[in-house]
Design an enzyme around this catalytic site. Structure first.
Site, PDB file in Angstrom:
ATOM      1  N   SER A  13     -11.347 -51.061   3.776  1.00 24.06           N
ATOM      2  CA  SER A  13     -10.793 -50.979   2.426  1.00 24.06           C
ATOM      3  C   SER A  13      -9.306 -50.680   2.418  1.00 24.06           C
ATOM      4  CB  SER A  13     -11.512 -49.894   1.621  1.00 24.06           C
ATOM      5  OG  SER A  13     -11.196 -48.607   2.144  1.00 24.06           O
ATOM      6  N   GLY A  14      -8.834 -49.932   3.426  1.00 19.58           N
ATOM      7  CA  GLY A  14      -7.448 -49.500   3.439  1.00 19.58           C
ATOM      8  C   GLY A  14      -7.162 -48.396   2.448  1.00 19.58           C
ATOM      9  N   GLU A  42     -16.477 -54.843  10.324  1.00 17.27           N
ATOM     10  CA  GLU A  42     -16.653 -54.071  11.563  1.00 17.27           C
ATOM     11  C   GLU A  42     -17.010 -54.978  12.740  1.00 17.27           C
ATOM     12  OE1 GLU A  42     -19.345 -52.120   9.294  1.00 17.27           O
ATOM     13  OE2 GLU A  42     -17.675 -51.192   8.241  1.00 17.27           O
ATOM     14  N   SER A  52     -16.028 -47.954  10.761  1.00 14.12           N
ATOM     15  CA  SER A  52     -14.712 -48.360  11.283  1.00 14.12           C
ATOM     16  C   SER A  52     -14.258 -47.389  12.369  1.00 14.12           C
ATOM     17  CB  SER A  52     -13.670 -48.396  10.155  1.00 14.12           C
ATOM     18  OG  SER A  52     -13.971 -49.409   9.233  1.00 14.12           O
ATOM     19  N   THR A  66      -9.309 -45.343   2.497  1.00 18.15           N
ATOM     20  CA  THR A  66      -9.986 -44.123   2.930  1.00 18.15           C
ATOM     21  C   THR A  66      -8.956 -43.007   3.034  1.00 18.15           C
ATOM     22  OG1 THR A  66     -11.494 -45.522   4.190  1.00 18.15           O
ATOM     23  CG2 THR A  66     -11.541 -43.160   4.665  1.00 18.15           C
ATOM     24  N   SER A  74      -9.546 -49.380   8.886  1.00 15.11           N
ATOM     25  CA  SER A  74     -10.220 -49.160   7.608  1.00 15.11           C
ATOM     26  C   SER A  74     -10.382 -50.492   6.902  1.00 15.11           C
ATOM     27  CB  SER A  74      -9.417 -48.203   6.723  1.00 15.11           C
ATOM     28  OG  SER A  74      -9.963 -48.145   5.418  1.00 15.11           O
TER      29      SER A  74
END
Length: 195
Positions: free
Chosen positions: A98-99, A162, A57, A101, A96
């Site tokens: 996953s949100g 991505e 990312s 990190t 990100s």
């Protein structure tokens, strides 16, 4: 394990790339148009733009920073030695999938406390990272959404995020080029020449 008979490979480059392109198209079809317009307006009104993200990312974010620089925006990558301070009137773009990190969340929190506008690009709009966002852009390619459930994606983990994120951000650049009437010759003057 090694491929013993290369002539017996079932998939071709055309069918494999078509699979990837179809997956990206499916994800981008779920993008919200109003988020896109708000994002472009926010970029245009920001004094300085900062980007952050980790791993792949982060690579997508760095690519976007370079393209923004080419079209005459003041843009910086968080963590580089020449990156200045962020301030009110500036924008942080945090990428990100996953949100969650931790370093990206920490940086977004710092930017928020320093009164910068925070834009989050993620596959999980209800994530911890989005708590810091003034604007969240969802790239709907999470492991838990219907892309995976319908077995549409054949790719590893967040690869689809991505890829779709890169195409989305390139669409932002193309829109800005058109809206601002940027000329190729002017953009080439800002292209790196120490390479």
């Amino acid at each position: 394990m090694k491929i013993t008979d290369p002539d017996n490979i079932e998939s071709s480059i055309k069918s494999t790339t078509k699979t990837i392109i179809n997956e990206i198209d499916y994800v981008l079809d779920g993008i919200k148009e109003d988020e896109f317009k708000k994002f472009i307006a926010a970029i245009d009104s920001s004094k300085n733009i900062f980007v952050t993200g980790q791993g792949r990312s982060g690579l997508v974010a760095r690519t976007f920073a370079m393209r923004l620089t080419h079209i005459e925006f003041s843009c910086h990558v968080v963590g580089e030695t020449t990156t200045p301070n962020i301030d009110e009137g500036d924008m942080l773009i945090a990428c990100s999938s996953s949100g969650t990190t931790s370093i990206t969340c920490h940086i977004a929190g710092l930017a928020k406390r320093l009164n910068a506008l925070v834009v989050v690009i993620t596959a999980h709009p209800d994530s911890e990272l989005s708590k810091y966002a003034d604007l969240t852009i969802e790239i709907p390619a999470s492991d838990s959404d219907q892309v995976i459930q319908s077995q549409l994606t054949a790719q590893f983990r967040s690869t689809l995020f991505e890829q779709a994120c890169l195409v989305y951000l390139d669409a932002v650049i193309l829109s800005l080029v058109r809206l601002l009437n940027r000329e190729e010759v002017e953009m080439m003057k800002r292209h790196a020449n120490l390479e």
